[in-house]
Design a protein around this motif. Structure first.
Motif, PDB file in Angstrom:
ATOM      1  N   ASP A   1      78.539  39.580 -53.595  1.00  0.00           N
ATOM      2  CA  ASP A   1      77.795  40.830 -53.421  1.00  0.00           C
ATOM      3  C   ASP A   1      78.631  41.963 -54.001  1.00  0.00           C
ATOM      4  O   ASP A   1      79.843  42.012 -53.777  1.00  0.00           O
TER       5      ASP A   1
ATOM      6  N   GLU B   1      79.184  45.269 -47.368  1.00  0.00           N
ATOM      7  CA  GLU B   1      78.327  44.135 -46.983  1.00  0.00           C
ATOM      8  C   GLU B   1      79.132  42.834 -46.959  1.00  0.00           C
ATOM      9  O   GLU B   1      79.029  42.046 -46.020  1.00  0.00           O
ATOM     10  N   ARG B   2      79.947  42.631 -48.000  1.00  0.00           N
ATOM     11  CA  ARG B   2      80.804  41.424 -48.044  1.00  0.00           C
ATOM     12  C   ARG B   2      81.742  41.395 -46.838  1.00  0.00           C
ATOM     13  O   ARG B   2      81.899  40.364 -46.192  1.00  0.00           O
TER      14      ARG B   2
ATOM     15  N   ASP C   1      73.880  38.011 -53.297  1.00  0.00           N
ATOM     16  CA  ASP C   1      72.958  39.142 -53.333  1.00  0.00           C
ATOM     17  C   ASP C   1      72.038  39.012 -54.547  1.00  0.00           C
ATOM     18  O   ASP C   1      72.453  38.560 -55.616  1.00  0.00           O
ATOM     19  N   TRP C   2      70.798  39.423 -54.388  1.00  0.00           N
ATOM     20  CA  TRP C   2      69.832  39.366 -55.494  1.00  0.00           C
ATOM     21  C   TRP C   2      70.207  40.378 -56.581  1.00  0.00           C
ATOM     22  O   TRP C   2      70.260  40.052 -57.750  1.00  0.00           O
TER      23      TRP C   2
ATOM     24  N   LEU D   1      70.534  36.843 -50.610  1.00  0.00           N
ATOM     25  CA  LEU D   1      70.553  38.030 -49.757  1.00  0.00           C
ATOM     26  C   LEU D   1      69.793  39.134 -50.478  1.00  0.00           C
ATOM     27  O   LEU D   1      70.042  39.402 -51.654  1.00  0.00           O
ATOM     28  N   THR D   2      68.855  39.754 -49.784  1.00  0.00           N
ATOM     29  CA  THR D   2      68.063  40.805 -50.410  1.00  0.00           C
ATOM     30  C   THR D   2      67.859  41.965 -49.450  1.00  0.00           C
ATOM     31  O   THR D   2      67.895  41.793 -48.238  1.00  0.00           O
ATOM     32  N   SER D   3      67.659  43.141 -50.017  1.00  0.00           N
ATOM     33  CA  SER D   3      67.355  44.305 -49.186  1.00  0.00           C
ATOM     34  C   SER D   3      65.852  44.516 -49.106  1.00  0.00           C
ATOM     35  O   SER D   3      65.384  45.318 -48.319  1.00  0.00           O
TER      36      SER D   3
ATOM     37  N   LYS E   1      69.321  41.821 -46.027  1.00  0.00           N
ATOM     38  CA  LYS E   1      70.538  42.577 -45.699  1.00  0.00           C
ATOM     39  C   LYS E   1      70.381  43.269 -44.360  1.00  0.00           C
ATOM     40  O   LYS E   1      69.302  43.696 -43.988  1.00  0.00           O
TER      41      LYS E   1
END
Length: 156
Positions: free
Chosen positions: A23, A28-29, A67-68, A95-97, A118
């Motif tokens: 990511d 976030e990581r 992450d996307w 992983l997406t928001s 996320k």
């Protein structure tokens, strides 16, 4: 939570409890890594898909959380290239928001096994990682059983 923790211990007796988080968002990581290391997992990190591929060329990791949307190489391109270069047992969680209008099909075609949004709550994160580790162990067992069967059939 206690049941999953004990199941993780059982899985950990037979395979490395390691996860790679890919990511570009350092916070976030760090949040995901902290949650997983508290559960006794070894966590690696990469800020983009290119660095993750380089790392995965040197080590096997049962679960990758990617992450996307990232610069250099996004999650879809990473997953496609990873599956081409390292066909195997690794479980990939995207992983997406995004919460709506997400192109799940595109991810599945690329080789994504599962999705998380996320900001995921810890119980769901741990449950999905557990599912990924369990799936990884089953894939390894199946591959080994097929190889043993092929050896027996061709060894006669």
């Amino acid at each position: 939570s206690g049941v999953i923790t004990s199941r993780l211990r059982v899985l950990g007796a037979n395979l490395p409890l390691s996860v790679l988080i890919v990511d570009d968002d350092e916070l976030e990581r760090a949040l995901i890594a902290d949650r997983l290391t508290q559960r006794g997992m070894k966590v690696g990190e990469a800020p983009d898909g290119a660095q993750a591929l380089a790392r995965l060329a040197k080590e096997t990791v049962p679960v990758v959380v990617v992450d996307w949307h990232m610069p250099v190489m996004d999650g879809i391109e990473f997953t496609e290239r990873f599956r081409e270069e390292h066909p195997g047992d690794t479980y990939v969680i995207m992983l997406t928001s995004r919460k709506e209008d997400f192109d799940f099909e595109r991810g599945y075609r690329a080789g994504v096994d599962d999705y998380l949004t996320k900001g995921v709550r810890e119980p769901e994160l741990i449950a999905r990682i557990h599912a990924g580790l369990h799936t990884y162990s089953l894939r390894v067992e199946l591959r080994e059983a097929r190889a043993a069967l092929a050896e027996r059939l061709h060894g006669r």
